[in-house]
Design a protein around this motif. Structure first.
Motif, mmCIF file in Angstrom:
data_model
loop_
_atom_site.group_PDB
_atom_site.id
_atom_site.type_symbol
_atom_site.label_atom_id
_atom_site.label_comp_id
_atom_site.label_asym_id
_atom_site.label_seq_id
_atom_site.Cartn_x
_atom_site.Cartn_y
_atom_site.Cartn_z
ATOM 1 N N THR A 110 70.174 70.405 -63.020
ATOM 2 C CA THR A 110 70.841 71.255 -62.025
ATOM 3 C C THR A 110 70.074 71.255 -60.704
ATOM 4 O O THR A 110 70.680 71.236 -59.627
ATOM 5 N N PHE A 117 74.852 75.194 -58.435
ATOM 6 C CA PHE A 117 74.097 74.291 -59.315
ATOM 7 C C PHE A 117 72.698 74.842 -59.568
ATOM 8 O O PHE A 117 72.169 74.739 -60.673
ATOM 9 N N ILE A 162 74.340 71.396 -65.923
ATOM 10 C CA ILE A 162 75.328 70.726 -65.084
ATOM 11 C C ILE A 162 76.742 71.094 -65.541
ATOM 12 O O ILE A 162 77.639 71.347 -64.733
#
Length: 484
Positions: A331, A387, A393
């Motif tokens: 992320t 994110f 993700i």
């Protein structure tokens, strides 16, 4: 030890009084006190990890002395490599080992080949990314002959572990902070006022703004599938506010605390959410880290020189590495990659250095185009924050997908009506934005208007203190950047 804890409210006055009233006549004694205080401050969390700071300190102190004693290019390069391997090695083991192992397993699993590997139950030491980069700056600057190595181990150890900025920055350069440990320090009224003012505003950002946003952010990101688009957008915006209040609040407290002891730390935030493009945002957000990567990675890679491919490569590397610095999760890499995509067009069209002054300088309100640019930049930054905040993700993409395909674009919540209670927070955030806006041309939050009117200024101090007291919890909440 947390800045927003009762322990710190006892710790700081005790160290302050000893520093200025007992050890005032001796710089060496003051440095010893700061070193002991810094180790107590860090050891309050987990004393076992003091050995890591001490080990890193000993290695870079020895490397610095050897670099100062040698002029042979090969020997000097070898010494720098030792410093890099030790510091980045510690960072790699404690922060990234499990990430690489799990990514390796997942990669082979994706092609149908099962892999067995051992991961470690490792506790991430608080602030390891910050103090390793700080010690690295010393070794690199000595290697580049930009700084003379010090033989004073106490001063160097105090520089590495200086408690105001030890666990979450600003990441100080040795060339700025280390010489301050050798200078006579005297306490002045102005220094005390500016220090306390920054501590007050930092606590307000953390305790009142960030901590009041946190419950809503946590709930929305955890239960995103049960909320409509407006709520999900609200969650992303509130996280943008939360992380700014949390991290810049820590920096303000750190800088203000350092000033109480006669030290000047670099500014780490300059009202980044009033930026007009991503280039300006990164000149105003986490300045100590972005300039560290610029000077020690981006420029050595070639910076903005070279052909189009080389410029693209350098920008991509710097942003991806910056994302990876934040944590061992895809992320963060995605977050950094997104900012690279936002920044690259500015670089190609020569607009990355367009805005070097404050927005609406010498004016109360921005022009319409400036307001649109600020809103557009904030929207891009907030999108990337999804994110950063997501657990994975998949979580991030599902969150974004839920925003786009929500069946209900009008109601505030499809699950509960409790978000109606967010109205007082909105009023608080408007108050916060007004303070930030009228402070945007200054280093500290008190604008020129209040600076010249003592009654209003002290009224502002009283209001901020009242908000802090009303928002204080018995159990202090940690700062977000402690995990990095």
């Amino acid at each position: 030890m947390l800045f927003n804890s009762f322990e710190f409210f006892i710790f700081l006055p005790v160290v302050f009084c000893l520093y200025w009233f007992v050890f005032k006549r001796s710089i060496k004694a003051q440095n010893v006190l700061l070193l002991i205080a810094s180790y107590v401050f860090y050891g309050w969390w987990d004393w076992r990890f003091l050995s890591l700071i001490l080990f890193s300190t000993l290695v870079d102190y020895a490397v610095g002395l050897k670099l100062g004693a040698s002029e042979k290019k090969g020997v000097r390069k070898g010494l720098l490599v030792i410093s890099l391997l030790v510091n980045l090695g510690l960072l790699g083991v404690f922060k990234y080992y499990n990430f690489f192992v799990e990514s390796w397993i997942d990669a082979w699993g994706a092609v149908g080949i099962p892999m067995n590997a051992t991961t470690l139950n490792i506790i991430l030491p608080v602030g390891i990314s910050f103090y390793t980069f700080q010690t690295l700056s010393y070794s690199i600057d000595v290697y580049r002959n930009k700084l003379q190595p010090t033989r004073n181990f106490i001063a160097f150890a105090a520089f590495v572990s200086f408690f105001p900025q030890l666990v979450a920055g600003p990441i100080e350069r040795a060339s700025n902070l280390l010489p301050q440990f050798f200078k006579d320090r005297s306490f002045t009224y102005d220094q005390g006022v500016t220090g306390m003012r920054m501590i007050l505003y930092g606590l307000f950002k953390k305790v009142v703004i960030a901590d009041n946003c946190a419950p809503y952010v946590d709930d929305i990101f955890l239960n995103y599938s049960e909320y409509s688009s407006p709520v999900l957008v609200l969650g992303a915006v509130l996280f943008a506010v939360q992380i700014y209040g949390d991290f810049s609040g820590y920096s303000d407290i750190a800088i203000g605390t350092a000033r109480l002891f006669g030290f000047n730390l670099m500014t780490n935030f300059r009202y980044p959410y009033f930026s007009r493009n991503i280039g300006e945002f990164w000149r105003r957000w986490h300045i100590s880290l972005s300039t560290w990567f610029r000077d020690y990675l981006y420029i050595p890679l070639g910076g903005s020189r070279g052909n189009t491919y080389q410029q693209l490569r350098n920008v991509l590397i710097i942003f991806v590495v910056s994302g990876f610095w934040h944590g061992a999760n895809w992320t963060f890499i995605a977050w950094g990659g997104l900012h690279a995509l936002f920044f690259i067009p500015l670089l190609f069209f020569g607009r990355n250095r367009k805005y070097l002054n404050a927005v609406a300088e010498d004016r109360i309100f921005p022009h319409f185009k400036e307001a649109l640019a600020i809103l557009g930049t904030f929207a891009m930054v907030t999108f990337a924050w999804i994110f950063f905040r997501a657990d994975s993700i998949t979580h991030a993409f599902d969150y974004i997908r839920s925003i786009v395909i929500s069946e209900d674009y009008t109601s505030l919540s499809t699950k509960t009506t409790y978000l109606i209670n967010i109205k007082p927070l909105f009023l608080l955030l408007i108050f916060f934005m007004i303070i930030e806006w009228f402070s945007r041309e200054r280093e500290q939050f008190v604008g020129q208007f209040l600076q010249q009117r003592s009654v209003l200024r002290y009224a502002m101090y009283f209001v901020l203190m009242l908000f802090i007291i009303l928002s204080f919890n018995n159990e202090a909440t940690s700062f977000i950047y402690f995990q990095f």
